[in-house]
Scaffold this motif. Structure first.
Motif, PDB file in Angstrom:
ATOM      1  N   PRO A 201      40.583  44.245  34.076  1.00 50.82           N
ATOM      2  CA  PRO A 201      39.580  44.422  35.147  1.00 50.82           C
ATOM      3  C   PRO A 201      39.992  43.783  36.475  1.00 50.82           C
ATOM      4  CG  PRO A 201      38.533  43.730  33.097  1.00 50.82           C
ATOM      5  CD  PRO A 201      40.008  43.588  32.889  1.00 50.82           C
ATOM      6  N   GLU A 204      42.317  46.191  38.077  1.00 51.41           N
ATOM      7  CA  GLU A 204      41.563  47.326  38.619  1.00 51.41           C
ATOM      8  C   GLU A 204      40.914  46.953  39.954  1.00 51.41           C
ATOM      9  OE1 GLU A 204      38.906  48.132  35.441  1.00 51.41           O
ATOM     10  OE2 GLU A 204      40.352  49.344  34.311  1.00 51.41           O
ATOM     11  N   GLU A 205      40.454  45.707  40.056  1.00 55.90           N
ATOM     12  CA  GLU A 205      39.783  45.264  41.280  1.00 55.90           C
ATOM     13  C   GLU A 205      40.759  44.971  42.410  1.00 55.90           C
ATOM     14  OE1 GLU A 205      36.879  41.620  42.876  1.00 55.90           O
ATOM     15  OE2 GLU A 205      37.341  41.809  40.734  1.00 55.90           O
ATOM     16  N   HIS A 206      41.867  44.297  42.078  1.00 59.20           N
ATOM     17  CA  HIS A 206      42.774  43.794  43.112  1.00 59.20           C
ATOM     18  C   HIS A 206      44.064  44.606  43.245  1.00 59.20           C
ATOM     19  CE1 HIS A 206      40.407  40.139  43.786  1.00 59.20           C
ATOM     20  NE2 HIS A 206      40.243  40.082  42.479  1.00 59.20           N
TER      21      HIS A 206
END
Length: 266
Positions: A201, A204-206
């Motif tokens: 995750p 996916e965010e960064h």
């Protein structure tokens, strides 16, 4: 899919670990200087240790597993709280930084976040800057957000070249500070601390630019196959093959190619 493990303390591993890692696709490892399992009592003990990882471990990796092995040299944060000892060791570090197979300074940073640790951190950061070498920074295992925040402040105060730095041992609560830098970010896949399922995750965010996965593979409950297992878990979870290759191979290759002594050729 081939793998580079950019942070593995192979001196703590068996020959079978080397063979298993190589069979799992690990072609190259970088071994940062580390605590040897007991506190060193004399400055000379550090120099014996440096010789061991530079010479014996690089030879053992090649002989046992046909694996390329490189090292980074430093007084580790866990051993930096004795200011007198640290001064004696750091005074001689430049002798080792141009040695074959030495590709950086590390790991440096904080353990208990003391004044003595900060002094050693700054001194070694300056050495790396003078020698234009990559740096591996160790985030503390306790009070990590405060350690991450202070680490970033020191990098800015020292004017360090952030593109040559990995801030390692990131977890979700450090990303607020470390992801705002131009440093590379490391995730140590370590039982009981952070898993590839926790890291996905964050990726996916960064995004995956400047992101690096490693095993640590040290004296504690660690896994020298952590990066190949992460590769397989991401592929099984449907991640694009080229993105996974970037994480486990191309990113560490790009980062350590900044070191003149890094001669690994895919």
């Amino acid at each position: 899919m081939r793998v580079i493990d950019p942070h593995a303390h192979m001196t703590s591993r068996t020959t079978d670990d080397y063979r298993e890692a190589r069979r799992s696709g690990v072609e190259c490892v970088i071994e940062p200087s580390f605590w040897s399992g007991s506190d060193k009592l004399y400055p000379e003990s550090f120099f014996d240790y440096f010789e061991h990882i530079i010479d014996f471990e690089t030879e053992r990796a090649e002989r046992i597993a046909g694996m390329d092995h490189y090292v980074t040299i430093a007084i580790n944060p866990k051993e930096a709280d004795d200011r007198e000892m640290a001064e004696a060791v750091i005074d001689r570090l430049p002798e080792y930084l141009d040695r074959d197979r030495v590709v950086g300074v590390g790991e440096i940073g904080f353990n208990l976040q003391t004044d003595a640790e900060e002094w050693a951190f700054r001194e070694q950061l300056r050495l790396a800057e003078e020698h234009e070498l990559p740096v591996i920074i160790h985030l503390p295992h306790t009070d990590k957000p405060a350690g991450a925040e202070r680490t970033v402040e020191i990098l800015e105060e020292e004017g360090a070249t952030q593109e040559r730095i990995i801030i390692d041992h990131n977890e979700p609560d450090t990303m607020e500070y470390t992801a705002a830098t131009d440093c590379w970010l490391g995730f140590t896949l370590y039982p009981g601390k952070i898993s590839i399922e926790d890291v996905m995750p964050l990726l996916e965010e960064h995004g995956t630019d400047r992101m690096i996965l490693n095993s640590s593979a040290d004296w504690d409950d660690s896994d020298p196959l952590a990066v190949p297992k992460a590769r397989d878990a991401m592929l099984d979870a449907g991640w694009d093959r080229e993105v996974v290759r970037k994480l486990v191979f191309e990113n560490p290759l790009e980062f350590f190619s900044q070191a003149e002594n890094f001669e690994y050729e895919p």
